[in-house]
Motif scaffolding. Structure first.
Motif, PDB file in Angstrom:
ATOM      1  N   LEU A  27     -63.393-132.030  10.840  1.00  0.00           N
ATOM      2  CA  LEU A  27     -64.756-132.434  11.190  1.00  0.00           C
ATOM      3  C   LEU A  27     -65.189-131.893  12.542  1.00  0.00           C
ATOM      4  O   LEU A  27     -66.354-131.551  12.732  1.00  0.00           O
ATOM      5  CB  LEU A  27     -64.887-133.953  11.143  1.00  0.00           C
ATOM      6  N   LEU A  30     -66.449-128.445  11.905  1.00  0.00           N
ATOM      7  CA  LEU A  30     -67.762-128.474  11.247  1.00  0.00           C
ATOM      8  C   LEU A  30     -68.865-128.864  12.228  1.00  0.00           C
ATOM      9  O   LEU A  30     -69.972-128.329  12.165  1.00  0.00           O
ATOM     10  CB  LEU A  30     -67.753-129.454  10.075  1.00  0.00           C
ATOM     11  N   ALA A  31     -68.552-129.770  13.138  1.00  0.00           N
ATOM     12  CA  ALA A  31     -69.541-130.171  14.145  1.00  0.00           C
ATOM     13  C   ALA A  31     -69.906-128.990  15.037  1.00  0.00           C
ATOM     14  O   ALA A  31     -71.080-128.810  15.396  1.00  0.00           O
ATOM     15  CB  ALA A  31     -69.009-131.333  14.975  1.00  0.00           C
ATOM     16  N   VAL A  52     -73.005-132.760   9.894  1.00  0.00           N
ATOM     17  CA  VAL A  52     -71.772-132.877   9.129  1.00  0.00           C
ATOM     18  C   VAL A  52     -71.907-134.105   8.231  1.00  0.00           C
ATOM     19  O   VAL A  52     -72.311-135.176   8.695  1.00  0.00           O
ATOM     20  CB  VAL A  52     -70.564-133.021  10.064  1.00  0.00           C
ATOM     21  N   LEU A  58     -71.222-129.315   5.359  1.00  0.00           N
ATOM     22  CA  LEU A  58     -72.298-129.034   6.307  1.00  0.00           C
ATOM     23  C   LEU A  58     -73.611-129.208   5.563  1.00  0.00           C
ATOM     24  O   LEU A  58     -73.791-128.635   4.485  1.00  0.00           O
ATOM     25  CB  LEU A  58     -72.153-127.602   6.825  1.00  0.00           C
TER      26      LEU A  58
END
Length: 100
Positions: A27, A30-31, A52, A58
């Motif tokens: 995560l 992805l952030a 996210v 996403l």
């Protein structure tokens, strides 16, 4: 290396399935991609916002009728910048998490 492995178009948002060498993407990674993509949206004066999702995807928060192929390109450019931050150090530095 992060790669987009699928795009799902929903009415209010687009979902990008991003994997890290065929494994779920952390995560935190992805952030970072979402921050990069948001910077690119603003730089290109495009609407929408990336976030996210709880399931580790996403999401582009933008209704389907407002999305264009440029939005998909933003995701691929953000993934490229994430995977090779030396290639675009200014963008990478601007997308670093804030200290707040």
């Amino acid at each position: 290396m992060l790669r987009c492995r699928g795009i799902e178009n929903q009415a209010e948002r687009g979902i990008f399935r991003v994997l890290d060498d065929d494994q779920p993407t952390p995560l935190v990674s992805l952030a970072q991609v979402a921050r990069l993509a948001d910077l690119l949206l603003r730089e290109n004066e495009l609407s929408g916002r990336f976030a996210v999702t709880p399931d580790g995807s996403l999401a582009l928060e933008l209704p389907a009728e407002e999305r264009t192929f440029f939005h998909n390109g933003i995701v691929f450019a953000a993934l490229d910048a994430f995977n090779d931050p030396v290639k675009n150090p200014t963008l990478s530095l601007l997308a670093e998490p804030s200290e707040e």
